[in-house]
Enzyme design. Structure first.
Site, short mmCIF file in Angstrom:
data_model
loop_
_atom_site.label_atom_id
_atom_site.label_comp_id
_atom_site.label_asym_id
_atom_site.label_seq_id
_atom_site.Cartn_x
_atom_site.Cartn_y
_atom_site.Cartn_z
N GLY A 79 0.83 -1.20 0.00
CA GLY A 79 0.00 0.00 0.00
C GLY A 79 0.87 1.25 0.00
CG HIS A 80 3.29 2.25 3.42
ND1 HIS A 80 3.27 1.12 4.20
CD2 HIS A 80 2.74 3.23 4.16
CE1 HIS A 80 2.74 1.41 5.37
NE2 HIS A 80 2.40 2.69 5.37
N GLY B 294 -3.39 7.22 1.35
CA GLY B 294 -4.26 6.16 0.86
C GLY B 294 -5.73 6.48 1.09
O1 PAF Z 1 -1.67 6.70 7.92
C1 PAF Z 1 -0.60 6.79 8.57
O2 PAF Z 1 0.34 5.99 8.45
C2 PAF Z 1 -0.45 7.91 9.57
O3 PAF Z 1 -1.66 8.22 10.18
C3 PAF Z 1 0.20 9.17 8.97
C4 PAF Z 1 -0.69 9.76 7.88
C5 PAF Z 1 1.56 8.84 8.39
C6 PAF Z 1 0.39 10.23 10.06
O4 PAF Z 1 1.23 9.81 11.07
#
Ligand code: PAF
Length: 180
Positions: free
Chosen positions: A40-41, A151
């Protein structure tokens, strides 16, 4: 195109990179994460790489978005694996600040988004979206990114961040990406 990958831990170092890129006329994409990176990332990272000259990923486990019964200490952390994965994806920079760089002694400001931040998940995790809005506003200001990627999986979070960025006149374009 070969791309040098660097890791920085302070706002000053982070801004040095951004300023150099700006001087060179490069656009900057930001992908905020709390690490433990997965497909996903990587889909956010790939989109940023495709749409910007330089992509920064941030890795910061944000204590302000953990509510009292959630365990900040046991949140998965594996920076070595995360940075290895990012190196192969044309990411220019990993910004991984320690806790006291983001929230130094005396830090007190928070950014809350009433309404959208208080319903649904916000009702069950009070303070969660304030924690998210606070850290993301800091990261957007620190990076002065042109675009930031989130996302659609976390749809309420995306809406909170869009509202916060619009209200605070943060110029970054907030881009929601399909769930992978
Ligand atoms: O979705 C996430 O991983 C976190 O909530 C984020 C947007 C990086 C904020 O710390």
């Amino acid at each position: 195109m070969a791309q040098k990958f660097s890791i920085v831990r302070t706002v000053v170092q982070f801004r040095q990179y951004i300023n150099e890129w700006r001087e060179a006329g490069f656009s900057v994409g930001l992908v905020p994460t709390m690490g433990a990176l997965h497909e996903g990332h990587f889909s956010l990272v790939d989109r940023s790489v495709a749409e910007n000259d330089r992509t920064c990923v941030t890795l910061f486990v944000n204590p302000k978005q953990f509510i009292p019964n959630e365990d900040f200490d046991v949140y998965p952390r594996n920076e070595a694996a995360d940075s290895k994965a990012l190196k192969g994806r044309l990411v220019a920079l990993l910004y991984a600040p320690p806790l006291d760089e983001m929230y130094p002694e005396g830090y007190i400001t928070s950014v809350s988004v009433p309404g959208i931040g208080e319903i649904l998940e916000g009702k069950f995790r009070p303070g969660f979206f304030t924690g998210v809005a606070t850290v993301i506003s800091k990261l957007l200001i620190q990076s002065s990114a042109d675009r930031a990627y989130f996302g659609e999986k976390d749809y309420q979070q995306l809406r909170v961040i869009e509202r916060m960025a619009a209200d605070l006149d943060i110029p970054a374009e907030i881009i929601g990406c399909p769930t992978v």
